[in-house]
Design a protein around this motif. Structure first.
Motif, PDB file in Angstrom:
ATOM      1  N   PHE A 152       0.849  -1.197   0.000  1.00 30.48           N
ATOM      2  CA  PHE A 152       0.000   0.000   0.000  1.00 30.48           C
ATOM      3  C   PHE A 152       0.888   1.253   0.000  1.00 30.48           C
ATOM      4  N   ASP A 153       1.887   1.270   0.876  1.00 27.60           N
ATOM      5  CA  ASP A 153       2.769   2.441   0.965  1.00 27.60           C
ATOM      6  C   ASP A 153       3.509   2.697  -0.359  1.00 27.60           C
ATOM      7  N   LEU A 154       3.853   1.610  -1.060  1.00 22.31           N
ATOM      8  CA  LEU A 154       4.551   1.788  -2.332  1.00 22.31           C
ATOM      9  C   LEU A 154       3.597   2.259  -3.438  1.00 22.31           C
ATOM     10  N   PHE A 155       2.322   1.894  -3.341  1.00 24.51           N
ATOM     11  CA  PHE A 155       1.316   2.396  -4.293  1.00 24.51           C
ATOM     12  C   PHE A 155       1.039   3.881  -4.008  1.00 24.51           C
ATOM     13  N   PHE A 207      11.102  -2.248  -7.704  1.00 24.59           N
ATOM     14  CA  PHE A 207       9.934  -2.265  -6.825  1.00 24.59           C
ATOM     15  C   PHE A 207      10.132  -3.293  -5.717  1.00 24.59           C
ATOM     16  N   SER A 208      10.642  -4.476  -6.084  1.00 21.55           N
ATOM     17  CA  SER A 208      10.814  -5.531  -5.075  1.00 21.55           C
ATOM     18  C   SER A 208      11.890  -5.119  -4.059  1.00 21.55           C
ATOM     19  N   PHE A 209      12.910  -4.399  -4.525  1.00 17.64           N
ATOM     20  CA  PHE A 209      13.949  -3.930  -3.591  1.00 17.64           C
ATOM     21  C   PHE A 209      13.331  -2.981  -2.564  1.00 17.64           C
ATOM     22  N   LYS A 210      12.503  -2.051  -3.050  1.00 17.80           N
ATOM     23  CA  LYS A 210      11.843  -1.098  -2.140  1.00 17.80           C
ATOM     24  C   LYS A 210      10.898  -1.824  -1.190  1.00 17.80           C
ATOM     25  N   LEU A 211      10.269  -2.862  -1.699  1.00 21.50           N
ATOM     26  CA  LEU A 211       9.346  -3.643  -0.874  1.00 21.50           C
ATOM     27  C   LEU A 211      10.046  -4.222   0.356  1.00 21.50           C
ATOM     28  N   TYR A 212      11.233  -4.751   0.132  1.00 18.69           N
ATOM     29  CA  TYR A 212      11.971  -5.397   1.230  1.00 18.69           C
ATOM     30  C   TYR A 212      12.813  -4.406   2.036  1.00 18.69           C
ATOM     31  N   ASP A 213      13.142  -3.249   1.440  1.00 20.78           N
ATOM     32  CA  ASP A 213      13.871  -2.199   2.169  1.00 20.78           C
ATOM     33  C   ASP A 213      12.839  -1.385   2.954  1.00 20.78           C
ATOM     34  N   MET A 214      12.326  -1.988   4.004  1.00 22.17           N
ATOM     35  CA  MET A 214      11.172  -1.409   4.697  1.00 22.17           C
ATOM     36  C   MET A 214      11.479  -0.060   5.326  1.00 22.17           C
ATOM     37  N   ASP A 215      12.724   0.133   5.798  1.00 21.47           N
ATOM     38  CA  ASP A 215      13.074   1.398   6.444  1.00 21.47           C
ATOM     39  C   ASP A 215      13.476   2.476   5.429  1.00 21.47           C
ATOM     40  N   GLY A 216      13.593   2.081   4.170  1.00 17.21           N
ATOM     41  CA  GLY A 216      13.951   3.051   3.135  1.00 17.21           C
ATOM     42  C   GLY A 216      15.373   3.568   3.246  1.00 17.21           C
ATOM     43  N   THR A 217      16.279   2.736   3.724  1.00 14.48           N
ATOM     44  CA  THR A 217      17.677   3.172   3.901  1.00 14.48           C
ATOM     45  C   THR A 217      18.516   2.974   2.630  1.00 14.48           C
ATOM     46  N   GLY A 218      17.929   2.309   1.640  1.00 12.67           N
ATOM     47  CA  GLY A 218      18.711   2.013   0.442  1.00 12.67           C
ATOM     48  C   GLY A 218      19.420   0.662   0.541  1.00 12.67           C
ATOM     49  N   ILE A 259      18.693  -3.584   2.014  1.00 13.08           N
ATOM     50  CA  ILE A 259      17.853  -4.584   2.676  1.00 13.08           C
ATOM     51  C   ILE A 259      18.700  -5.142   3.813  1.00 13.08           C
ATOM     52  N   GLU A 260      18.272  -4.846   5.033  1.00 16.36           N
ATOM     53  CA  GLU A 260      19.083  -5.232   6.186  1.00 16.36           C
ATOM     54  C   GLU A 260      18.562  -6.507   6.839  1.00 16.36           C
ATOM     55  N   ARG A 261      19.442  -7.162   7.556  1.00 11.40           N
ATOM     56  CA  ARG A 261      19.106  -8.448   8.157  1.00 11.40           C
ATOM     57  C   ARG A 261      17.909  -8.320   9.096  1.00 11.40           C
ATOM     58  N   HIS A 262      17.867  -7.240   9.877  1.00  9.88           N
ATOM     59  CA  HIS A 262      16.758  -7.116  10.831  1.00  9.88           C
ATOM     60  C   HIS A 262      15.413  -6.960  10.114  1.00  9.88           C
ATOM     61  N   GLU A 263      15.447  -6.342   8.908  1.00 13.67           N
ATOM     62  CA  GLU A 263      14.206  -6.209   8.130  1.00 13.67           C
ATOM     63  C   GLU A 263      13.755  -7.572   7.623  1.00 13.67           C
ATOM     64  N   VAL A 264      14.697  -8.340   7.123  1.00  8.23           N
ATOM     65  CA  VAL A 264      14.349  -9.655   6.580  1.00  8.23           C
ATOM     66  C   VAL A 264      13.856 -10.566   7.704  1.00  8.23           C
ATOM     67  N   ASP A 270      22.727  -4.412  -0.957  1.00 13.57           N
ATOM     68  CA  ASP A 270      22.500  -3.177  -1.716  1.00 13.57           C
ATOM     69  C   ASP A 270      21.810  -3.517  -3.033  1.00 13.57           C
ATOM     70  N   LYS A 271      21.481  -2.468  -3.801  1.00 12.74           N
ATOM     71  CA  LYS A 271      20.702  -2.662  -5.024  1.00 12.74           C
ATOM     72  C   LYS A 271      21.420  -3.605  -6.001  1.00 12.74           C
ATOM     73  N   ALA A 272      22.733  -3.405  -6.182  1.00 12.61           N
ATOM     74  CA  ALA A 272      23.480  -4.234  -7.145  1.00 12.61           C
ATOM     75  C   ALA A 272      23.490  -5.696  -6.693  1.00 12.61           C
ATOM     76  N   GLU A 273      23.660  -5.911  -5.383  1.00 13.55           N
ATOM     77  CA  GLU A 273      23.650  -7.286  -4.852  1.00 13.55           C
ATOM     78  C   GLU A 273      22.263  -7.903  -5.044  1.00 13.55           C
ATOM     79  N   TRP A 274      21.215  -7.084  -4.885  1.00 13.99           N
ATOM     80  CA  TRP A 274      19.848  -7.594  -5.071  1.00 13.99           C
ATOM     81  C   TRP A 274      19.618  -8.003  -6.537  1.00 13.99           C
ATOM     82  N   GLN A 275      20.079  -7.140  -7.458  1.00 10.44           N
ATOM     83  CA  GLN A 275      19.928  -7.459  -8.881  1.00 10.44           C
ATOM     84  C   GLN A 275      20.622  -8.773  -9.220  1.00 10.44           C
TER      85      GLN A 275
END
Lengths: 213, 25
Positions: free
Chosen positions: A76-79, A111-122, A124-129, A169-174
């Motif tokens: 919802f927040d991403l929409f 979009f999927s990166f932003k979905l999992y980067d819940m805190d928006g820090t740029g 995806i951190e272990r505590h978020e996962v 980070d984004k490159a690692e996610w890709q």
């Protein structure tokens, strides 16, 4: 058709021209109008104000408004790109566009990166996962011991966090999703190919003179 | 030997991430 048009704009304040929305997305004008039928039904389910609030979004997803779900909240927040607490029709079409089978893979990965980067820090951190994994376990019938959760996190970060700095980070996610393409399955909705047949009533409410196919 | 799913594979099974239900009447 003219009276439909002016009435629709009054009732749906964020409604944008379907021709312009089609030009900005992978949808045809007819598909945008069919999506409007879906939007009308979701946005009027609790408060008939022409906008989708979080409760209406969850009701549409779960058919049960009492269900709280962190993933649905995150989507919802991403929409809700304008951060208004509601989704207008333009937001709805542009966000669903990312889920179109023809949308660029890059957009889906972003979009999927932003979905999992819940805190928006740029990152995806272990505590978020971990938080998402625990939420998933609460939601499902799956029961896993804490040590097993940690082993899953260890293994995931060993594979995804190539530079081993504790965050993805984004490159690692890709790179990770290219090795695990099944992770992108949730980012494509085959339904979006058939929306004009799912919501055929759009033809009665069309604002354009000729329906493009 | 069974392979363990990674965390994201598990998370992506959440019903909250299945937007397909929006289209089910």
């Amino acid at each position: 058709m003219g009276c439909f048009s002016s009435k629709a704009r009054r009732q749906f304040p964020g409604r944008e021209d379907p021709v312009i929305l089609a030009s900005q997305t992978a949808f045809t004008v007819s598909e945008v109008e069919a999506l409007f039928e879906l939007f009308k039904s979701i946005s009027s389910s609790v408060i008939d104000d022409g906008l989708i609030n979080k409760e209406e979004f969850q009701l549409a997803l779960f058919k049960n408004k009492k269900k709280e779900n962190i993933f649905a909240n995150r989507i919802f927040d991403l929409f809700d790109v304008k951060r208004k607490g509601v989704i207008d029709f333009g937001d709805f079409v542009r966000a669903l566009n990312v889920f179109h089978p023809n949308a660029p893979l890059e957009d889906k990965i972003d979009f999927s990166f932003k979905l999992y980067d819940m805190d928006g820090t740029g990152f995806i951190e272990r505590h978020e996962v971990k938080q998402m994994l625990i939420a998933l376990l609460c939601e499902s019938e799956l029961r896993l011991a804490d040590e097993t959760v940690e082993v899953i996190l260890d293994k995931t970060f060993l594979e995804a966090d190539v530079n081993q700095d504790g965050k993805i980070d984004k490159a690692e996610w890709q790179d990770f999703v290219s090795r695990n393409p099944s992770l992108m399955k949730i980012m494509t909705l085959p339904y979006l190919r058939d929306i004009t047949t799912t919501f055929p009533s759009f033809v009665f409410h069309s604002e354009v003179d000729e329906i493009a196919t | 030997r069974p392979t363990m799913m990674n965390a994201f594979e598990l998370i992506s099974t959440s019903q909250g991430l299945n937007l397909g239900t929006l289209f089910e009447k």
